[in-house]
Design a protein around this motif. Structure first.
Motif, PDB file in Angstrom:
ATOM      1  N   SER A 283       2.662  52.796  15.117  1.00  0.00           N
ATOM      2  CA  SER A 283       2.357  53.741  16.187  1.00  0.00           C
ATOM      3  C   SER A 283       0.877  53.641  16.549  1.00  0.00           C
ATOM      4  N   LYS A 284       0.639  53.424  17.859  1.00  0.00           N
ATOM      5  CA  LYS A 284      -0.737  53.254  18.332  1.00  0.00           C
ATOM      6  C   LYS A 284      -1.565  54.535  18.167  1.00  0.00           C
ATOM      7  N   ASN A 285      -0.846  55.680  18.074  1.00  0.00           N
ATOM      8  CA  ASN A 285      -1.559  56.965  18.030  1.00  0.00           C
ATOM      9  C   ASN A 285      -2.108  57.284  16.652  1.00  0.00           C
ATOM     10  N   ILE A 286      -1.539  56.652  15.636  1.00  0.00           N
ATOM     11  CA  ILE A 286      -2.022  56.943  14.283  1.00  0.00           C
ATOM     12  C   ILE A 286      -2.952  55.826  13.841  1.00  0.00           C
ATOM     13  N   PRO A 287      -4.242  56.170  13.725  1.00  0.00           N
ATOM     14  CA  PRO A 287      -5.161  55.111  13.299  1.00  0.00           C
ATOM     15  C   PRO A 287      -4.850  54.710  11.859  1.00  0.00           C
ATOM     16  N   ILE A 288      -5.020  53.433  11.570  1.00  0.00           N
ATOM     17  CA  ILE A 288      -4.731  52.967  10.218  1.00  0.00           C
ATOM     18  C   ILE A 288      -5.760  51.930   9.795  1.00  0.00           C
ATOM     19  N   SER A 289      -6.162  52.025   8.525  1.00  0.00           N
ATOM     20  CA  SER A 289      -7.192  51.109   8.037  1.00  0.00           C
ATOM     21  C   SER A 289      -6.541  49.909   7.353  1.00  0.00           C
ATOM     22  N   PHE A 290      -7.280  48.819   7.294  1.00  0.00           N
ATOM     23  CA  PHE A 290      -6.758  47.569   6.738  1.00  0.00           C
ATOM     24  C   PHE A 290      -7.824  46.935   5.848  1.00  0.00           C
ATOM     25  N   ILE A 291      -7.397  46.537   4.676  1.00  0.00           N
ATOM     26  CA  ILE A 291      -8.347  45.879   3.766  1.00  0.00           C
ATOM     27  C   ILE A 291      -7.723  44.583   3.274  1.00  0.00           C
ATOM     28  N   ALA A 292      -8.475  43.506   3.351  1.00  0.00           N
ATOM     29  CA  ALA A 292      -7.995  42.215   2.835  1.00  0.00           C
ATOM     30  C   ALA A 292      -9.048  41.644   1.894  1.00  0.00           C
ATOM     31  N   VAL A 293      -8.641  41.322   0.671  1.00  0.00           N
ATOM     32  CA  VAL A 293      -9.597  40.767  -0.299  1.00  0.00           C
ATOM     33  C   VAL A 293      -9.057  39.435  -0.829  1.00  0.00           C
ATOM     34  N   PRO A 294      -9.978  38.527  -1.173  1.00  0.00           N
ATOM     35  CA  PRO A 294      -9.505  37.212  -1.633  1.00  0.00           C
ATOM     36  C   PRO A 294      -8.954  37.267  -3.063  1.00  0.00           C
ATOM     37  N   LEU A 295      -7.996  36.379  -3.344  1.00  0.00           N
ATOM     38  CA  LEU A 295      -7.510  36.166  -4.710  1.00  0.00           C
ATOM     39  C   LEU A 295      -8.193  34.894  -5.176  1.00  0.00           C
ATOM     40  N   LYS A 296      -8.932  35.018  -6.266  1.00  0.00           N
ATOM     41  CA  LYS A 296      -9.669  33.828  -6.691  1.00  0.00           C
ATOM     42  C   LYS A 296      -9.345  33.466  -8.134  1.00  0.00           C
ATOM     43  N   ILE A 297      -9.177  32.196  -8.367  1.00  0.00           N
ATOM     44  CA  ILE A 297      -9.062  31.712  -9.742  1.00  0.00           C
ATOM     45  C   ILE A 297     -10.218  30.763  -9.977  1.00  0.00           C
ATOM     46  N   GLU A 298     -11.024  31.101 -10.940  1.00  0.00           N
ATOM     47  CA  GLU A 298     -12.231  30.332 -11.244  1.00  0.00           C
ATOM     48  C   GLU A 298     -13.035  30.015  -9.988  1.00  0.00           C
ATOM     49  N   GLY A 299     -13.190  31.061  -9.145  1.00  0.00           N
ATOM     50  CA  GLY A 299     -14.038  30.912  -7.969  1.00  0.00           C
ATOM     51  C   GLY A 299     -13.355  30.280  -6.772  1.00  0.00           C
ATOM     52  N   VAL A 300     -12.154  29.747  -6.980  1.00  0.00           N
ATOM     53  CA  VAL A 300     -11.455  29.104  -5.863  1.00  0.00           C
ATOM     54  C   VAL A 300     -10.458  30.095  -5.268  1.00  0.00           C
ATOM     55  N   VAL A 301     -10.516  30.232  -3.928  1.00  0.00           N
ATOM     56  CA  VAL A 301      -9.602  31.164  -3.271  1.00  0.00           C
ATOM     57  C   VAL A 301      -8.199  30.569  -3.258  1.00  0.00           C
ATOM     58  N   ILE A 302      -7.251  31.330  -3.811  1.00  0.00           N
ATOM     59  CA  ILE A 302      -5.872  30.839  -3.798  1.00  0.00           C
ATOM     60  C   ILE A 302      -4.996  31.675  -2.879  1.00  0.00           C
ATOM     61  N   GLY A 303      -5.555  32.755  -2.348  1.00  0.00           N
ATOM     62  CA  GLY A 303      -4.762  33.594  -1.458  1.00  0.00           C
ATOM     63  C   GLY A 303      -5.479  34.886  -1.124  1.00  0.00           C
ATOM     64  N   VAL A 304      -4.719  35.844  -0.620  1.00  0.00           N
ATOM     65  CA  VAL A 304      -5.297  37.111  -0.165  1.00  0.00           C
ATOM     66  C   VAL A 304      -4.387  38.270  -0.566  1.00  0.00           C
ATOM     67  N   LEU A 305      -5.022  39.351  -1.002  1.00  0.00           N
ATOM     68  CA  LEU A 305      -4.294  40.595  -1.207  1.00  0.00           C
ATOM     69  C   LEU A 305      -4.714  41.532  -0.076  1.00  0.00           C
ATOM     70  N   ALA A 306      -3.758  42.012   0.697  1.00  0.00           N
ATOM     71  CA  ALA A 306      -4.100  42.863   1.842  1.00  0.00           C
ATOM     72  C   ALA A 306      -3.259  44.130   1.830  1.00  0.00           C
ATOM     73  N   VAL A 307      -3.883  45.247   2.224  1.00  0.00           N
ATOM     74  CA  VAL A 307      -3.140  46.511   2.291  1.00  0.00           C
ATOM     75  C   VAL A 307      -3.501  47.281   3.556  1.00  0.00           C
ATOM     76  N   GLU A 308      -2.562  48.102   3.977  1.00  0.00           N
ATOM     77  CA  GLU A 308      -2.836  49.067   5.033  1.00  0.00           C
ATOM     78  C   GLU A 308      -2.914  50.420   4.380  1.00  0.00           C
ATOM     79  N   LYS A 309      -3.946  51.187   4.800  1.00  0.00           N
ATOM     80  CA  LYS A 309      -4.137  52.505   4.185  1.00  0.00           C
ATOM     81  C   LYS A 309      -4.223  53.551   5.266  1.00  0.00           C
ATOM     82  N   LYS A 310      -3.988  54.787   4.871  1.00  0.00           N
ATOM     83  CA  LYS A 310      -4.231  55.861   5.825  1.00  0.00           C
ATOM     84  C   LYS A 310      -5.699  55.781   6.237  1.00  0.00           C
ATOM     85  N   PHE A 311      -5.941  56.183   7.488  1.00  0.00           N
ATOM     86  CA  PHE A 311      -7.265  56.010   8.087  1.00  0.00           C
ATOM     87  C   PHE A 311      -8.393  56.531   7.186  1.00  0.00           C
TER      88      PHE A 311
END
Ligand SMILES: Nc1ncnc2c1ncn2[C@@H]1O[C@H](COP(=O)(O)OP(=O)(O)O)[C@@H](O)[C@H]1O
Ligand SMILES: [Mg+2]
Length: 688
Positions: A283-311
């Motif tokens: 819903s466009k009317n409800i603002p929502i926050s988004f956070i994406a952080v890297p998944l790293k193994i020994e400094g190498v990025v292997i992927g991303v963990l991302a979540v949507e949170k209440k504003f």
């Protein structure tokens, strides 16, 4: 004078009020309680008629009433005061207190009640930022004095401090709660190695305690092509998940992978870079926050963990991001361990294969030693029948290598990857034999606490080796016969039959064919187990194999015990070759093992062998050889060694033969195979 005393009294009363108020305020952590008290006391000591406290709205530039006295609710609800508007709005904007002694003269004044004449407004701070205002009103003109203002400012500052403290407290409390949550989470997942479970558990907990609405774990699909895809998702449908394909650098997820840094977005709807690849409807009317952080193994990025949170506002968002970084580190660590475990498992499987191969090697025919003609024939026979289903009966004295042959057959057959299960029918008490062979169901008899599989079932897909089958009681012979005929068994106490697929090899050291004739062994079972018969000769009937066997065991045990022993002295070998070996190869193996341990040099001598091998009566060669050795090494016999030795042996031989035939010269000479005259002359020569 009176006037001054009255003034002083009033001042003291006001100071007392402040003191009392500060004391009270300091005792409470409850914001509502504090604001109530604050407003009441301020009204009381300034003698105001009405009053209110306003805080700035978080999401707009309006001031909201949080507390008021002397106004109607409808009036309060109908009034909107913006920053910079009205007296309160101006004080909020400028951060400076104001007294208005006649509201009718003030252009900014917004009337809340018709009868109000004067007003005082003080800004409220928290953490050095203006968060609101306190305003007091009176129906009288000139109601508020400069010194009242000073006291109001003092109290307000004090309230600001308390608000600060509460803010800090609640922040700390949140932090502690969160820390507890994280600790709880991480310790609950300590022993978990299923990524699905780990992700689901984290998401569930975080949605309950942390306001997470959606979550996903994105990892590389194909590193070569820089493609990432959604591997785990929370509150995201299968279809939406399928669409979640990202390239490095593309969109927010792609950028996190590229930079290796977290990205937080306050309101997803306002973010141009957000691709919404998964086409999730929000819903466009409800603002929502988004956070994406890297998944790293020994400094190498292997992927991303991302979540949507209440504003969330900037500050909370940053904190949430920190939490997520902790979680992503945890997940990355788990992924690393899981990968490690997978690798380890593969290694184990590989190792298992090598071990199996080693096993095959150990039981291959190469390790069955023998050049004797009879043995060579047996090897040929065994190899030709190994890879068939034919039942094999191996006969031979104890220690002749029956079990060794049975295993070699199993490992040479196509059943080699199946189990080789052996049971020694002679060594198990009769009462237990049946349940060992056929197994039982829980409760079949007292003591049957759980189901137990019998050897027939355990050998399924492989080979069952019934050792010492000759010792099988007759009633069990019938049961075994039935099992072999029907290819199924019935565990004790069970009503259902179990299919069995086994290859049977049996062995016995008993004269089983004789027993069949005597009725001690069932004939029908005998024919069933004896499709192919292998008869291993006792060791004394293959003396030619003794040296190679003995040397093979020397090598085996010298290696095993780290000894330098290489072989045998001639005499020692002679002893071994002339012994009768009632215990066959097993006995030989044991004696050689012992000798290797006793031996101090590189060659096993007579002294390393047990005495009983030597004192055997039928070992004349040894005595003669010892005796000859003595003579050869004794210088007194020089020049006459040959005659001395031959004469001694001749004399001994003739006297023994004469004794055997009661001095009958005709019989004795026939027996010895010499001329009667020669015999007579020798008797004279030696004076026998
Ligand atoms: N021909 C052989 N070559 C090498 N070792 C043998 C040979 N025959 C028997 N052995 C060894 O002798 C021991 C006894 O053999 P085993 O098969 O148990 O005899 P059985 O079952 O006839 O009593 C085992 O350690 C076995 O490895
Ligand atoms: Mg045996």
């Amino acid at each position: 004078m009176e006037e001054r005393i009255k003034n002083l009294e009033e001042k003291v009363k006001k100071l007392e009020t402040i003191q009392y108020l500060t004391l009270l305020l300091n005792k409470s952590d409850n914001l509502k309680e504090i604001l109530d008290l604050f407003l009441d006391k301020c009204i009381e000591f300034t003698g105001a008629d009405t009053g209110s406290i306003m805080f700035k709205d978080e999401d707009s530039d309006e001031l909201n009433f949080v507390n008021y006295r002397g106004f109607k609710k409808e009036k309060i609800d109908s009034i909107k005061i913006k920053i910079g508007e009205g007296l309160t709005g101006v004080v909020f904007k400028e951060g400076v207190p104001k007294i208005v002694n006649d509201v009718s003269l003030n252009p900014f004044y917004i009337p809340l009640r018709e009868d109000i004449q004067s007003e005082v407004v003080v800004p409220l701070f928290c953490d050095n930022k203006i968060i609101g205002v306190l305003s007091l009103d009176s129906k009288k003109k000139d109601a508020f004095k400069e010194e009242d203002l000073q006291i109001l400012i003092t109290i307000s500052n004090f309230v600001s401090l308390i608000l600060n403290k509460i803010e800090l407290y609640s922040e700390l409390e949140d932090k502690i709660k969160l820390k507890d949550l994280l600790i709880d989470l991480i310790s609950s997942l300590e022993k978990s190695f299923e990524l699905d479970d780990i992700f689901d558990f984290i998401m569930k907990k975080m949605s309950e305690n942390f306001g997470i609405a959606r979550g996903m774990l994105v990892t590389f699909e194909n590193e070569e092509f820089n493609v990432l895809s959604v591997k785990k998702a929370f509150n995201i449908s299968e279809d939406e998940m399928q669409r979640g394909i990202y390239k490095v650098g593309e969109g927010i997820v792609g950028r996190v992978v590229k930079t290796g840094k977290p990205i937080s977005i306050k309101n997803l709807h306002e973010e141009k870079e957000f691709l919404n690849r998964m086409q999730i409807k929000r819903s466009k009317n409800i603002p929502i926050s988004f956070i994406a952080v890297p998944l790293k193994i020994e400094g190498v990025v292997i992927g991303v963990l991302a979540v949507e949170k209440k504003f969330e506002d900037e500050k909370t968002l940053k904190e949430s991001e920190e939490i997520l970084v902790i979680l992503s580190n945890f997940i990355a660590g788990k992924i690393r361990n899981i990968n490690f475990l997978i690798k380890e498992r593969e290694n184990l499987i590989e190792e298992n294969v090598t071990l199996k191969q080693e096993l095959y090697k150990n039981y291959s025919f190469n390790n069955i030693i023998g050049k004797n003609k009879k043995m060579m024939d047996i090897f040929k026979l065994v190899q030709s029948v190994a890879d068939s289903m034919a039942s094999i009966l191996i006969l031979g004295e104890s220690g002749t290598g029956k079990e060794l042959i049975a295993k070699a057959i199993h490992y040479a057959s196509s059943r080699r990857d199946g189990p080789f299960v052996s049971i020694n029918c002679a060594s198990i008490p009769e009462t237990l034999l049946e349940s060992e062979l056929f197994g039982y169901k829980k409760g079949a008899f007292t003591g049957a606490a759980t189901d137990k599989k019998g050897k027939f079932q355990l050998a399924n897909g492989g080979t069952l080796f019934l050792d010492e089958i000759g010792d099988m009681p007759l009633y069990l012979q019938a049961k075994i016969l039935r099992a072999l005929q029907e290819k199924e068994i019935e565990p004790l106490g069970s009503e259902t039959k179990v299919k069995i697929d086994i290859r049977l090899i049996s062995a016995t050291n008993k004269p089983i064919d004789l027993w069949v004739k005597e009725g001690k062994f069932r004939e029908d079972l005998f024919y069933r187990i004896n499709v192919i018969e292998i008869k291993l000769p006792p060791l004394r009937e293959r003396k030619d194999d003794i040296p190679i066997l003995a040397n093979y065991f020397v090598k085996k045990y010298a290696e095993k015990n780290n000894r330098k022993v290489r072989g045998f002295s001639e005499e020692a070998l002679l002893i071994l070759q002339n012994y009768k070996w009632p215990g066959n190869v097993r006995e030989l193996e044991n004696i050689v093992e012992r000798a290797v341990l006793l031996c101090e040099g590189s060659e096993i001598g007579i002294e390393d062998l047990p005495d009983y091998l030597r004192t055997e009566e039928d070992l004349p060669e040894l005595h003669i050889s010892k005796w000859i050795e003595k003579i050869v090494n004794n210088p007194t016999y020089e020049n006459r060694v040959y005659d001395f030795i031959i004469e001694n042996i001749e004399k001994e031989l003739i006297s023994k033969a004469l004794l055997k035939f009661d001095r009958n010269q005709l019989q004795t000479s026939d027996f010895l195979g010499i001329n009667r005259n020669t015999l007579r002359s020798k008797i004279e020569k030696y004076g026998i």
